[in-house]
Design an enzyme around this catalytic site. Structure first.
Site, PDB file in Angstrom:
ATOM      1  N   VAL C 168       0.827  -1.203   0.000  1.00 31.94           N
ATOM      2  CA  VAL C 168       0.000   0.000   0.000  1.00 31.94           C
ATOM      3  C   VAL C 168       0.867   1.260   0.000  1.00 31.94           C
ATOM      4  CG1 VAL C 168      -1.723   1.341   1.282  1.00 31.94           C
ATOM      5  CG2 VAL C 168      -1.960  -1.141   1.083  1.00 31.94           C
ATOM      6  N   TRP C 169       0.662   2.099  -1.024  1.00 31.39           N
ATOM      7  CA  TRP C 169       1.250   3.430  -1.093  1.00 31.39           C
ATOM      8  C   TRP C 169       0.343   4.338  -0.258  1.00 31.39           C
ATOM      9  CZ3 TRP C 169       2.743  -0.089  -4.442  1.00 31.39           C
ATOM     10  CH2 TRP C 169       3.740   0.120  -5.406  1.00 31.39           C
ATOM     11  N   ILE C 203       4.178  -1.379   3.501  1.00 27.43           N
ATOM     12  CA  ILE C 203       3.649  -0.018   3.510  1.00 27.43           C
ATOM     13  C   ILE C 203       4.712   0.922   2.957  1.00 27.43           C
ATOM     14  CG2 ILE C 203       2.878   1.869   5.002  1.00 27.43           C
ATOM     15  CD1 ILE C 203       2.084  -0.515   6.992  1.00 27.43           C
ATOM     16  N   LYS C 204       4.259   1.734   2.006  1.00 25.90           N
ATOM     17  CA  LYS C 204       5.173   2.700   1.408  1.00 25.90           C
ATOM     18  C   LYS C 204       4.717   4.100   1.772  1.00 25.90           C
ATOM     19  CE  LYS C 204       6.463   4.568  -3.075  1.00 25.90           C
ATOM     20  NZ  LYS C 204       5.945   4.730  -4.446  1.00 25.90           N
ATOM     21  N   VAL C 205       5.597   4.866   2.415  1.00 22.75           N
ATOM     22  CA  VAL C 205       5.279   6.264   2.726  1.00 22.75           C
ATOM     23  C   VAL C 205       6.422   7.144   2.236  1.00 22.75           C
ATOM     24  CG1 VAL C 205       3.808   5.742   4.708  1.00 22.75           C
ATOM     25  CG2 VAL C 205       6.268   6.012   5.034  1.00 22.75           C
TER      26      VAL C 205
END
Lengths: 306, 306, 306, 306, 306
Positions: C168-169, C203-205
């Site tokens: 998830v971006w 998770i991509k932040v």
């Protein structure tokens, strides 16, 4: 076996025999059997305009059986009505006359400049009621038009797969059109084309006037000198717009009016090659004997125009 | 067996043989068979602009059979039309020419600054009509764009699973774009990229102009000195934008115009490596003999450009 | 068998072996195999920013095969892209590198203060393309956020059931946030938490700044003296926010910039315990040799931070 | 076998044994087993308020395992959390404590006067995680209320068919209500009634105040002299509003506050016949030992009230 | 076997025996068994108006069992309520009295000029609770009317296929109508017609006043001299509007009022041929003995009117 009926059926070349059977049933029924012409009785006004406005003038019409009887006695090709009206007589009259289940309807207790009817029945309903066809109204010119086209797409696909014919009421209406534009010849022809492209077997439009609504269209009508001054010419043009005559196009009768006015209009339609008429208020709001007489006159005109 | 056709098919490496068969069928059909080039006849203008504006100039075109005959006589690779037009001829011409069922359409009786077509047919319709492909229009730049992309996603997945090729009309349009921007080179290249990323097999865009619409793009075009002054350069750039040439990109012919203007434009497109053209009004609004002559000239240009 | 990989897999205790296989595949691939660290190549900028802005600077990047080759040569753990780009290479590179199908995307021809991407692919597409994972972007702070969360919920459930990992971006953006707030530490930590609660595996932040956006959060950061002055501290805080370190959190590289700037940022992320980076424009917009060198340097930093 | 538990189960007369098993499981679990009373630990604040605001004060709470351990150590009847938090511990703690999967959630990065949570999990998720129940929040008073009711209707039907109990958080909120009205006694009682009519097995409301929000209700409260001056009276009235006591009604603890304030409120609730409390921030934001002590005190009050 | 019941059943000619069984069950139940008349107890006011406004006056009514008992003791033909109320007693009273599951409801914590209820139950719920019928409310005159009609269409089709009778509450309301218009005779007759056309087996409307709301209708009422000055005349007209008497039409009791006022109104309805009444607040808000006495008086009036 009528050559004309065979010819008409030949146009529906992508349809399977189940659909052809029902188209043939309508064309083999009633006073115009074998002519390829249609007089259909539609009674959705109780929903559309309310019961008193529809039936008080000829109060036996409150009873749903009345309209089955009227259509039978008049030798109509078919009887069209919403779910409730057909449910109330479908068993008694099963197989005696082709039925068209009107699958969407609008009432007049709320009105909108951009109308969209409610879907009020299903293909399954049409099948359990023994119908020959489903009916569906679209309002080109309404901002909700695409919703209607997409509902029709889905219903028509399901109907054709089940062997039901698809009858489309194509009534331009909405904020994009002037009042005059709703029946102008350019818009009427366009409405017929849209219904045909959406896959209708039978297309119902209103008798068009000689007005032109859209500037882009006006240029073409003038440049190509398309004749639209008589009702016959306009009728012919609308039928041309429905795939060069390869689709059945019938015309609505409009508000109740005098017998002469009705017959004069029918004369123009018939002269222009109309496949027939769908006549509601002018039929069921007259006393039955008068209605039968009028419908017989209409049928005679269409038969003679053959 | 054409090496060029094999090469083109090799780009569609994730597709199963059913899809490849239909892509091959189009490339093995007509006057350009084996060249990997395309001239496609599209006739959705009856729905999009209305019947008189589309067919009055050459009135045999009201009849749906006319267009099948025209596409066949002209040696087109395929014929594309909405549901009604294909239903009206699909049986007679079954298997004689690849058909593309146009699955969404807009009419001109209502118009919006942020357009979105109605879905007017289904993958099942395309299958029962024996089509080789489905066609779908997206309008990047419309606030409704995501709705169209998502409809396309669903339809394309279903089409590919059924072995149908997916042809995407990518026409930038909407409140986010200026009129000039609709055909500017940056937007046209972007439109081709979007269609490719959405999984299109064949991408149709309009011939681009040398304008630049978006400032963020302008910086790059200037910094990288991307040549866009000639139509050939712009065509080449759009094809590059479609996965570096790994997708078939064809160009629309636009409004009806003179023969010289048409052929000059085709010359530019062909010089830039266009895979072909999709030519509607310039074909079916001419008398048939003239149309055949024009289409032959177009095909000759593409063949010679090979 | 790497102890670190086993430890990481142990956190995903509700997932079935099919999902664990794909998480393991990514962690057993490339230059960082066995370290539990990730460098992923994402290439969705053609859709998001347009083809020229993305690929003109290093024009081999127009070709979808280029990015598969780049990711392979660089020893990335995975390659992420939208449908079209993966379709164009999935067969040739099948099984050679884990693929992440990006299932939603936004283009820049229309922009909105409250963005929402279009869903552009499906779990079935990911399966037929042999992917290890699906990718999905959410924009917390947009008034459309709930639509995205609900789309993700449905897709993630389907993906997990099919054995695909869910990446998830989580990019805060929308009218509820200031520009600074999009990367402020409180919002970044919250974005990581939301993705984790929605069931993301990875998770991509974005790398967070030391700003605080929300007053209610500021009180807590001050009262609890949460250290956020260095990038390492902020990275550590974001990872803590993702279930106390029980979820893989990776950071995006942002806009193209100089090598020193890139490596300095990676240093801060690695020092804070980042599980890795996802690096697009800084990789594919450099000449290939330079890109390989840079990616090797990044991998070295992450490996040494182990 | 507890007579009280049997009595409570007898009220759920339309439910099949699968649902009764899960209701019984919750009532047979923890320090209050057999009493028909409940103390439930809910931890959805990470999603609802953000991670720092929720867990920084007692930082072990960032780790999802912490809350399973806390609920177990405290002898809670159940532990409720969103998807991610349950996924992160469901296997380790499988079967050791009843789990309630919270199926909708709101975050605070965007807020609206008429809130509606996103659906963030499914009944299938609850089943694969071994849950005893699903949790769902409705906001009566929001213009989106009907959407929530209809989502709940569908989820509850599916949950009951699968044997899961349905726990409804009924929190009046929205533009139709004043801030005071959100917890006024008339609105709280109405909120309990709505949840009960929607088919909830367990209803969670906030402790009501003595305010009256709606004029139409005020007339009745005055005419019928309904006593609402003490918390015990109001609690009793809310329970009466939930089918005359035939539904389990529990009360939330609200924002973190001092131990005395918590226990005083619990005393009032227990005196009014509350079936228990659901206590989040007052539990997990205290150091674990303090939290256990507090929860034990709460349980003692409820047990003694039996 | 009652001839009148047989006659009434004969009108529902398109329904299968499963539906007829349930219509017969209602007509064979209670004090009016065999007369074809109905007195039905509806209790949805807890949801619609709130618990205190509904039940405080006669507080045993908070308990769902009370209403089953009241309906049984009074010899009602059926008991109608929302999901929660029926779930709470359906097993105990299974088969002792026909149940009508009210499938949509509105609460009063939020109100809108164009109301639309939430769907709060399903046909499957009605089946698992052993119901004889489903109930559904439509608000003609609301801009949301079409949504309600379409929900009803779908639910009614499913209900009929499952053998459940369909009871429609047709309550004109919305921005298109004046307050007076909600119960004016033209609108009430129209509301009955709409429900009938939508396929209702039993139609519930409010007792109409002599007002006329719509100008188009006024012309007809005046031209055709439709008598509407007495309640009996208006009742007769509404029943005529429901397919000339071929559908069961019952009337609601409205707000609580004195016994004399109730019985006077019932007298007018019965004289006009009403098939019965549905009486909620006037029944369950009286002490039970008084309620039984009142309901007996009502039944006597209807029986004598036979």
């Amino acid at each position: 076996m009528s050559e004309r009926v065979e010819e008409i059926l030949s146009w529906y070349e992508s349809d399977h025999p189940g659909v052809l059977k029902n188209l043939r049933w309508m064309m083999d029924t009633g006073a115009l059997a074998g002519t390829g012409k249609f007089v259909i009785l539609p009674v959705d006004q109780g929903f559309e305009h309310g019961p008193a406005r529809s039936f008080a003038k000829n109060s036996p019409g409150y009873d749903p059986h009345y309209h089955f009887e009227l259509a039978l006695a008049a030798g109509c090709n078919a009887y069209a009505a919403p779910l409730g009206f057909l449910e109330a007589g479908a068993r008694k009259y099963a197989g005696r006359i082709p039925l068209i289940l009107k699958l969407n309807n609008s009432d007049s207790l709320y009105s909108s400049g951009d109308p969209k009817p409610a879907v009020t029945g299903s293909v399954n309903d049409a099948l359990r009621l023994g119908c020959a066809a489903i009916g569906f109204t679209i309002y080109p010119g309404s901002c909700e038009r695409n919703e209607m086209y997409m509902e029709l797409r889905e219903i028509a696909e399901e109907a054709k797969a089940a062997g039901l014919a698809v009858v489309v009421w194509s009534y331009p209406r909405g904020t994009a059109l002037s009042k005059v534009g709703e029946t102008s010849i350019d818009v009427a022809a366009y409405a017929a084309q849209i219904a045909a492209q959406l896959g209708a077997h039978i297309i119902k439009v209103k008798p068009p006037t000689a007005d032109i609504e859209q500037d882009a269209a006006r240029k073409v009508y003038e440049a190509e000198k398309i004749p639209v001054s008589t009702l016959a010419e306009r009728t012919s043009h609308v039928i041309q717009a429905a795939f060069g005559g390869r689709r059945i196009v019938i015309f609505s009768g409009g508000a109740a009016k005098g017998t002469d006015a009705v017959l004069e209009e029918i004369g123009g339609l018939a002269a222009g090659g109309s496949f027939g008429s769908i006549m509601g208020r002018n039929a069921f709001q007259r006393p039955k004997a008068e209605a039968l007489e009028l419908l017989k006159s209409v049928q005679d005109i269409y038969r003679d125009a053959n």
